[in-house]
Design a protein around this motif. Structure first.
Motif, PDB file in Angstrom:
ATOM      1  N   PHE A 249      -3.861  59.565 -53.325  1.00 18.05           N
ATOM      2  CA  PHE A 249      -4.703  58.631 -52.346  1.00 18.05           C
ATOM      3  C   PHE A 249      -5.385  57.722 -53.120  1.00 18.05           C
ATOM      4  O   PHE A 249      -5.959  58.064 -54.236  1.00 18.05           O
ATOM      5  N   THR A 250      -5.445  56.489 -52.869  1.00 16.17           N
ATOM      6  CA  THR A 250      -6.112  55.246 -53.192  1.00 16.17           C
ATOM      7  C   THR A 250      -7.559  55.462 -53.334  1.00 16.17           C
ATOM      8  O   THR A 250      -8.169  55.507 -52.183  1.00 16.17           O
ATOM      9  N   SER A 251      -8.226  55.709 -54.380  1.00 19.54           N
ATOM     10  CA  SER A 251      -9.823  55.919 -54.511  1.00 19.54           C
ATOM     11  C   SER A 251     -10.105  55.790 -55.833  1.00 19.54           C
ATOM     12  O   SER A 251      -9.624  56.132 -56.878  1.00 19.54           O
ATOM     13  N   SER A 252     -11.344  55.125 -55.982  1.00 26.09           N
ATOM     14  CA  SER A 252     -12.161  54.924 -57.225  1.00 26.09           C
ATOM     15  C   SER A 252     -13.099  55.405 -56.999  1.00 26.09           C
ATOM     16  O   SER A 252     -14.141  55.255 -57.933  1.00 26.09           O
ATOM     17  N   SER A 253     -13.454  56.539 -56.145  1.00 27.85           N
ATOM     18  CA  SER A 253     -14.896  57.165 -55.961  1.00 27.85           C
ATOM     19  C   SER A 253     -15.234  58.082 -57.184  1.00 27.85           C
ATOM     20  O   SER A 253     -14.325  58.583 -58.006  1.00 27.85           O
ATOM     21  N   LEU A 254     -16.235  57.929 -57.738  1.00 28.71           N
ATOM     22  CA  LEU A 254     -16.860  58.677 -58.854  1.00 28.71           C
ATOM     23  C   LEU A 254     -17.578  59.995 -58.440  1.00 28.71           C
ATOM     24  O   LEU A 254     -18.099  60.758 -59.127  1.00 28.71           O
ATOM     25  N   ARG A 255     -17.213  60.077 -57.045  1.00 27.98           N
ATOM     26  CA  ARG A 255     -17.958  61.550 -56.503  1.00 27.98           C
ATOM     27  C   ARG A 255     -16.673  62.402 -56.639  1.00 27.98           C
ATOM     28  O   ARG A 255     -15.656  62.401 -57.146  1.00 27.98           O
ATOM     29  N   ASN A 256     -16.831  63.656 -55.947  1.00 25.31           N
ATOM     30  CA  ASN A 256     -15.865  64.582 -55.758  1.00 25.31           C
ATOM     31  C   ASN A 256     -14.756  64.235 -55.038  1.00 25.31           C
ATOM     32  O   ASN A 256     -14.802  63.712 -53.879  1.00 25.31           O
ATOM     33  N   PHE A 257     -13.615  64.089 -55.577  1.00 29.66           N
ATOM     34  CA  PHE A 257     -12.385  64.100 -54.713  1.00 29.66           C
ATOM     35  C   PHE A 257     -11.273  64.770 -55.479  1.00 29.66           C
ATOM     36  O   PHE A 257     -10.095  64.252 -56.074  1.00 29.66           O
ATOM     37  N   SER A 258     -11.196  65.999 -55.449  1.00 29.00           N
ATOM     38  CA  SER A 258     -10.237  66.866 -56.007  1.00 29.00           C
ATOM     39  C   SER A 258     -10.099  68.185 -54.947  1.00 29.00           C
ATOM     40  O   SER A 258     -11.077  68.349 -54.094  1.00 29.00           O
ATOM     41  N   TYR A 259      -8.831  68.817 -55.009  1.00 29.04           N
ATOM     42  CA  TYR A 259      -8.743  69.934 -54.141  1.00 29.04           C
ATOM     43  C   TYR A 259      -7.823  70.924 -55.142  1.00 29.04           C
ATOM     44  O   TYR A 259      -7.219  70.787 -55.996  1.00 29.04           O
ATOM     45  N   VAL A 260      -8.120  72.280 -54.589  1.00 26.89           N
ATOM     46  CA  VAL A 260      -7.671  73.399 -55.621  1.00 26.89           C
ATOM     47  C   VAL A 260      -6.189  73.753 -54.904  1.00 26.89           C
ATOM     48  O   VAL A 260      -6.014  73.911 -53.712  1.00 26.89           O
ATOM     49  N   MET A 261      -5.207  74.155 -56.131  1.00 26.12           N
ATOM     50  CA  MET A 261      -4.294  75.106 -55.576  1.00 26.12           C
ATOM     51  C   MET A 261      -4.185  76.274 -56.077  1.00 26.12           C
ATOM     52  O   MET A 261      -4.872  76.599 -57.245  1.00 26.12           O
ATOM     53  N   ASN A 262      -3.991  77.519 -55.352  1.00 29.90           N
ATOM     54  CA  ASN A 262      -3.876  78.751 -56.008  1.00 29.90           C
ATOM     55  C   ASN A 262      -2.752  79.286 -56.578  1.00 29.90           C
ATOM     56  O   ASN A 262      -1.721  79.130 -55.673  1.00 29.90           O
ATOM     57  N   VAL A 263      -2.394  79.510 -57.606  1.00 31.97           N
ATOM     58  CA  VAL A 263      -1.027  80.117 -58.409  1.00 31.97           C
ATOM     59  C   VAL A 263      -1.183  81.385 -58.324  1.00 31.97           C
ATOM     60  O   VAL A 263      -2.134  81.944 -59.102  1.00 31.97           O
ATOM     61  N   VAL A 264      -0.147  81.925 -57.801  1.00 34.50           N
ATOM     62  CA  VAL A 264      -0.019  83.352 -57.545  1.00 34.50           C
ATOM     63  C   VAL A 264       0.891  84.060 -58.672  1.00 34.50           C
ATOM     64  O   VAL A 264       2.145  83.675 -58.349  1.00 34.50           O
ATOM     65  N   ILE A 265       0.666  84.994 -59.304  1.00 35.29           N
ATOM     66  CA  ILE A 265       1.494  85.732 -60.227  1.00 35.29           C
ATOM     67  C   ILE A 265       1.484  87.094 -59.870  1.00 35.29           C
ATOM     68  O   ILE A 265       0.431  87.793 -59.887  1.00 35.29           O
ATOM     69  N   GLN A 266       2.483  87.500 -59.270  1.00 37.26           N
ATOM     70  CA  GLN A 266       2.507  88.951 -58.541  1.00 37.26           C
ATOM     71  C   GLN A 266       2.710  90.216 -59.218  1.00 37.26           C
ATOM     72  O   GLN A 266       2.251  91.138 -58.854  1.00 37.26           O
ATOM     73  N   LYS A 267       3.354  90.144 -60.489  1.00 33.65           N
ATOM     74  CA  LYS A 267       3.576  91.118 -61.150  1.00 33.65           C
ATOM     75  C   LYS A 267       4.085  90.776 -62.535  1.00 33.65           C
ATOM     76  O   LYS A 267       4.179  89.588 -63.029  1.00 33.65           O
ATOM     77  N   ASP A 268       4.009  91.751 -63.255  1.00 35.29           N
ATOM     78  CA  ASP A 268       4.487  91.407 -64.749  1.00 35.29           C
ATOM     79  C   ASP A 268       6.154  91.049 -65.011  1.00 35.29           C
ATOM     80  O   ASP A 268       6.872  91.835 -64.542  1.00 35.29           O
ATOM     81  N   MET A 269       6.011  89.930 -65.549  1.00 32.11           N
ATOM     82  CA  MET A 269       7.427  89.343 -65.439  1.00 32.11           C
ATOM     83  C   MET A 269       7.825  88.708 -66.859  1.00 32.11           C
ATOM     84  O   MET A 269       6.724  88.307 -67.480  1.00 32.11           O
ATOM     85  N   PRO A 270       8.995  88.357 -67.320  1.00 34.34           N
ATOM     86  CA  PRO A 270       9.042  87.567 -68.664  1.00 34.34           C
ATOM     87  C   PRO A 270       8.441  86.282 -68.504  1.00 34.34           C
ATOM     88  O   PRO A 270       8.453  85.787 -67.219  1.00 34.34           O
ATOM     89  N   ILE A 271       8.266  85.710 -69.548  1.00 36.87           N
ATOM     90  CA  ILE A 271       7.740  84.648 -69.432  1.00 36.87           C
ATOM     91  C   ILE A 271       8.487  83.413 -68.842  1.00 36.87           C
ATOM     92  O   ILE A 271       7.897  82.643 -68.088  1.00 36.87           O
TER      93      ILE A 271
END
Length: 414
Positions: A249-271
């Motif tokens: 999004f077009t923005s030059s704001s110096l304030r907060n302008f980020s959002y988070v994503m959650n990456v889920v790793i369910q179990k032990d797997m090969p890399i």
């Protein structure tokens, strides 16, 4: 002029910044650090002058926190900030008395200049822009440097807009939310965090990522997530990754302008499988529609009439409970990568590398910050527990997957 607008009126906290004053404390400080390491020791007098000059051009940083009847808000600080020698560990709670009312603090230690910010004020992008301007104003007193394309001011109205509200929509989406495994250990009971840095070739790591048809951020998230699954022996592990919305999004704001994503790793797997899973989650979640739908839901909640008229003390209590009993439960750790730092050629010979450090508090006892500058990628793990197995496991896995050398150091003298 923006300066008149800010200094003559109070400024609302942006949508993301509203939650931090509700819970911040010495045990949960909500601070982060961006730092630059020079090739020569810092000259304190020059740094003090540079800070004073830079702050005049970034009035969005020249603010303090006040608590109103309905919301906390930002107002002019009316004080001159001081540069302090670093004697504590990184990412301590910002004491408004020591910081002269400001929501940031500039430290120096030998060759390092550090900027620590309370997250209600800005995000990693805003902090880095300020730090780069501060660095230029410092170096120009000593060397013949030019500013190139550095951003040396934040004087326009667009520099302080709440971009969340500007780009909010009526379309809402739901992010990934599962009950996450948590890091256990013996709390250090110290203010701030132990930090463990590892410097690796950025170009070398990019080539490794290409072999897996992915990006460096995905690769680091996968290696870190697998390390946590291996060490905790529990799943799912959830790695929260902040996304800079200015790239969509077009923005030059110096304030907060980020959002988070959650990456889920369910179990032990090969890399290989972990990397593929993480890559697919990035593709699914890091897009304009998904992220806009998620932050729009938060903006809509903020505009709820009952919430708006609720006294600030009650709002703060409720927001603190949400963080304690919901937000913390769905996250194992945080990994932030603000992106590649670019400086003018005339400044490069005076700079070694950059660092990004996150605070570490229960239950997110270990978090990771990433900085990249001039082919030096620095992974920094912050630690709030005595145990180091996760730290050692991550760097061991990094070497195994990348086959690259890693230069390690920490504030424990390793």
């Amino acid at each position: 002029m923006l300066e008149k607008t800010i200094h003559d009126r109070w400024l609302k906290l942006d949508n993301a910044g509203k939650i931090y004053p509700a819970f911040a404390s010495k045990r949960d400080p909500a601070t982060f650090r961006v730092a630059v390491v020079l090739k020569r020791d810092v000259i304190v007098e020059c740094l003090e002058r540079a800070l004073e000059e830079t702050l005049k051009d970034f009035p969005s940083m020249d603010l303090t926190l006040r608590r109103g009847l309905f919301w906390a808000y930002l107002d002019e600080s009316h004080q001159v900030p001081k540069v302090l020698e670093e004697v504590k560990m990184p990412c301590t709670y910002i004491d408004l008395h020591r910081s002269k009312g400001h929501l940031f603090q500039v430290y120096y230690y030998k060759k390092r200049i550090s900027l620590e910010c309370f997250h209600a004020l800005t995000d990693g992008y805003g902090a880095l822009e300020f730090l780069k301007a501060l660095l230029y104003n410092y170096l120009k007193q000593i060397y013949d440097v030019d500013s190139g394309e550095l951003r040396l001011h934040g004087l326009d109205m667009s520099d302080v807009e709440d971009s969340y509200k500007k780009y909010t929509s009526d379309f809402f989406t739901k992010g990934t939310s599962v009950k996450a495994a948590h890091i256990k250990g013996t709390p250090t009971r110290l203010e701030g965090a132990f930090v463990h840095h590892g410097i690796i070739s950025a170009s070398g790591l990019k080539e490794v990522a290409k072999k897996y048809n992915t990006t460096i951020t995905v690769l680091l998230t996968a290696i870190y997530g697998k390390t946590l699954v291996d060490e905790l022996k529990k799943a799912p592990v959830v790695v929260t990754v902040p996304i800079n919305l200015r790239k969509m999004f077009t923005s030059s704001s110096l304030r907060n302008f980020s959002y988070v994503m959650n990456v889920v790793i369910q179990k032990d797997m090969p890399i290989e499988e972990v990397i593929k899973s993480v890559h697919n989650q990035f593709v699914e979640q890091v897009n304009e529609e998904s992220l806009q739908g998620q932050f729009s839901k938060n903006v809509n909640f903020e505009e709820n009439f009952m919430l708006r008229v609720m006294p600030n003390v009650v709002k703060s209590f409720l927001l603190k409970q949400v963080r304690q009993f919901k937000s913390k439960k769905i996250v194992t750790t945080i990994l932030t990568n603000p992106g590649i730092v670019v400086l003018p050629d005339s400044m490069k010979e005076y700079v070694e590398h950059f660092e990004t450090v996150l605070y570490a508090s229960k239950p997110h006892y270990i978090n990771m910050g990433v900085s990249t500058y001039d082919d030096k990628l620095v992974c920094t793990l912050s630690r709030g527990i005595e145990e180091k197995e996760i730290i050692e496991g991550f760097f061991s896995n990094m070497m195994e997957v990348s086959k690259l050398d890693i230069i390690r150091f920490s504030n424990e003298g390793e």
